[in-house]
Motif scaffolding. Structure first.
Motif, PDB file in Angstrom:
ATOM      1  N   GLU A   1       0.929  -1.114   0.087  1.00  0.00           N
ATOM      2  CA  GLU A   1       0.057  -0.051  -0.039  1.00  0.00           C
ATOM      3  C   GLU A   1       0.839   1.227  -0.040  1.00  0.00           C
ATOM      4  N   SER A   2       0.353   2.278  -0.372  1.00  0.00           N
ATOM      5  CA  SER A   2       0.994   3.661  -0.433  1.00  0.00           C
ATOM      6  C   SER A   2       0.453   4.357   0.664  1.00  0.00           C
ATOM      7  N   LEU A   3       1.510   4.939   1.625  1.00  0.00           N
ATOM      8  CA  LEU A   3       0.921   5.649   2.660  1.00  0.00           C
ATOM      9  C   LEU A   3       1.101   7.110   2.488  1.00  0.00           C
ATOM     10  N   PRO A   4       0.117   7.885   2.542  1.00  0.00           N
ATOM     11  CA  PRO A   4       0.090   9.280   2.289  1.00  0.00           C
ATOM     12  C   PRO A   4       0.935   9.937   3.350  1.00  0.00           C
TER      13      PRO A   4
ATOM     14  N   ARG B   1       7.252  12.086   7.396  1.00  0.00           N
ATOM     15  CA  ARG B   1       8.536  11.234   6.392  1.00  0.00           C
ATOM     16  C   ARG B   1       9.710  12.520   6.592  1.00  0.00           C
ATOM     17  N   GLY B   2       9.291  13.607   6.382  1.00  0.00           N
ATOM     18  CA  GLY B   2      10.559  14.574   6.903  1.00  0.00           C
ATOM     19  C   GLY B   2      11.202  14.368   8.403  1.00  0.00           C
ATOM     20  N   ALA B   3      10.158  14.033   9.172  1.00  0.00           N
ATOM     21  CA  ALA B   3      10.864  14.169  10.777  1.00  0.00           C
ATOM     22  C   ALA B   3      11.594  12.868  10.829  1.00  0.00           C
ATOM     23  N   LEU B   4      11.088  11.770  10.195  1.00  0.00           N
ATOM     24  CA  LEU B   4      11.938  10.484  10.259  1.00  0.00           C
ATOM     25  C   LEU B   4      13.036  10.529   9.538  1.00  0.00           C
TER      26      LEU B   4
ATOM     27  N   ARG C   1       9.576 -12.405  -7.463  1.00  0.00           N
ATOM     28  CA  ARG C   1       8.632 -11.307  -7.837  1.00  0.00           C
ATOM     29  C   ARG C   1       9.411 -10.155  -7.335  1.00  0.00           C
ATOM     30  N   VAL C   2       9.587  -9.154  -8.429  1.00  0.00           N
ATOM     31  CA  VAL C   2      10.048  -7.812  -8.251  1.00  0.00           C
ATOM     32  C   VAL C   2       8.938  -7.019  -7.746  1.00  0.00           C
ATOM     33  N   VAL C   3       9.012  -6.215  -6.616  1.00  0.00           N
ATOM     34  CA  VAL C   3       7.719  -5.496  -6.176  1.00  0.00           C
ATOM     35  C   VAL C   3       8.387  -4.103  -6.621  1.00  0.00           C
ATOM     36  N   ASP C   4       7.118  -3.289  -7.475  1.00  0.00           N
ATOM     37  CA  ASP C   4       7.346  -2.033  -7.806  1.00  0.00           C
ATOM     38  C   ASP C   4       7.367  -1.016  -6.880  1.00  0.00           C
ATOM     39  N   ILE C   5       8.143  -0.870  -6.009  1.00  0.00           N
ATOM     40  CA  ILE C   5       8.212   0.050  -5.118  1.00  0.00           C
ATOM     41  C   ILE C   5       8.186   1.420  -5.264  1.00  0.00           C
ATOM     42  N   GLN C   6       7.710   2.388  -4.591  1.00  0.00           N
ATOM     43  CA  GLN C   6       7.852   3.837  -4.630  1.00  0.00           C
ATOM     44  C   GLN C   6       7.987   4.562  -3.109  1.00  0.00           C
ATOM     45  N   VAL C   7       8.521   5.444  -3.230  1.00  0.00           N
ATOM     46  CA  VAL C   7       8.486   6.225  -1.984  1.00  0.00           C
ATOM     47  C   VAL C   7       7.129   6.449  -1.448  1.00  0.00           C
ATOM     48  N   GLY C   8       7.124   6.154   0.251  1.00  0.00           N
ATOM     49  CA  GLY C   8       5.804   6.030   0.771  1.00  0.00           C
ATOM     50  C   GLY C   8       5.042   4.724   0.862  1.00  0.00           C
ATOM     51  N   ASP C   9       5.736   3.594   0.304  1.00  0.00           N
ATOM     52  CA  ASP C   9       5.091   2.127   0.096  1.00  0.00           C
ATOM     53  C   ASP C   9       5.215   1.580   1.200  1.00  0.00           C
ATOM     54  N   ILE C  10       4.357   0.741   1.970  1.00  0.00           N
ATOM     55  CA  ILE C  10       4.637  -0.291   2.789  1.00  0.00           C
ATOM     56  C   ILE C  10       4.298  -1.780   2.181  1.00  0.00           C
ATOM     57  N   VAL C  11       5.179  -2.600   2.400  1.00  0.00           N
ATOM     58  CA  VAL C  11       5.293  -4.115   1.998  1.00  0.00           C
ATOM     59  C   VAL C  11       5.108  -4.945   3.067  1.00  0.00           C
TER      60      VAL C  11
END
Length: 280
Positions: free
Chosen positions: A88-91, A100-103, A237-247
């Motif tokens: 899922e993508s996490l807003p 995200r910036g704080a982390l 399987r290659v997972v098509d990850i993006q910044v903000g995703d959780i797997v």
């Protein structure tokens, strides 16, 4: 000590005598890695008949053996692990999101001890348990991940496997850590033996390059120098990850990071859901 140093022949009799909680899994591991296949199959049959099938490490071993040599995989932890991958993508972690910036700032500035490890190339891993730290960013993230573990359980409710039947009621973490990689970084295929469901989320990713796969996340049935028969092609399987995703994925799936050549840093946070009390 022998086990940790890879001296598996020497470690085997200790596990056979010890009778500790995960002895059966470690005996199977030593026998398989040492190529003692007849003894491995005898031990496999004992484990299959012994009762509940709730060890991700045993599940990974028996799935690999079935793939490698043919035959069925009758271990019921999660025989079809690719069917239980959640992305899922996490807003809260995309773009300029405050969390995200704080982390990223806390990872840079909190003075967290870092270490290297053998499977990680051109990168560092945080020591300790990230979600037990006092920084508000890590506490917010732990609560967010727990919510997604709840969604994971709800998504697969009623599934015919021990992964879901014995899903922990208390959503606690075995551990959590960040990994930072630079150019050339990659992580060899492995599993987390102590977890139930493993997970990772992405705070920064390098450019994909011409292949479109650089720095990507791959799940599969093969890793950790398990013996592989000539001509066997392990599924992956290659997972098509993006910044903000959780797997999130069953802990019996091997996973690795593909190498990348971009100068940009790759930053992710990984974690494992703790098994229910008494599960081994």
């Amino acid at each position: 000590l022998c086990y940790e140093q890879g001296e598996l022949d020497a470690a085997l009799p200790w596990f056979q005598r010890a009778g500790i909680r995960d002895s059966a899994a470690r005996i199977l591991y030593c026998l398989y890695r040492c190529g003692k296949l007849a003894a491995f199959r005898d031990q496999r049959d004992i484990v299959l008949a012994a009762g509940e099938h709730r060890s991700p490490q045993v599940a990974a071993l028996l799935a690999h053996h079935a793939m490698n040599f043919g035959g069925s995989n009758d271990y019921r932890f999660c025989p079809q692990p690719f069917d239980y991958v959640y992305r899922e993508s996490l807003p809260e972690l995309c773009g300029d999101a405050p969390l995200r910036g704080a982390l990223l700032r806390d990872i840079d500035a909190a003075g967290i001890e870092e270490r290297t490890q053998g499977r990680l190339h051109h990168g560092v891993q945080s020591a300790g348990h990230l979600f037990q730290r006092e920084e508000d960013s890590f506490q917010q993230l732990a609560a967010l991940v727990r919510r997604h573990f709840t969604r994971y359980r709800e998504r697969f409710a009623g599934a015919d496997c021990e992964l879901i039947r014995a899903f922990p009621r208390e959503l606690d973490f075995e551990s959590a850590w960040y990994i930072r990689m630079r150019r050339g970084g990659h992580l060899d295929a492995h599993i987390h033996e102590g977890g139930w469901v493993s997970g990772v989320l992405y705070l920064a990713l390098p450019e994909r390059g011409a292949s479109g796969r650089e720095g990507c996340f791959e799940l599969g049935l093969h890793g950790d120098n398990y013996p592989l028969q000539p001509g066997v092609s392990p599924p992956a399987r290659v997972v098509d990850i993006q910044v903000g995703d959780i797997v999130l994925f069953p802990a019996n799936l091997f996973h690795r990071t593909l190498p990348f050549e971009s100068e940009a840093e790759r930053v992710c946070i990984a974690f494992d859901l703790k098994p229910a009390a008494g599960v081994s």
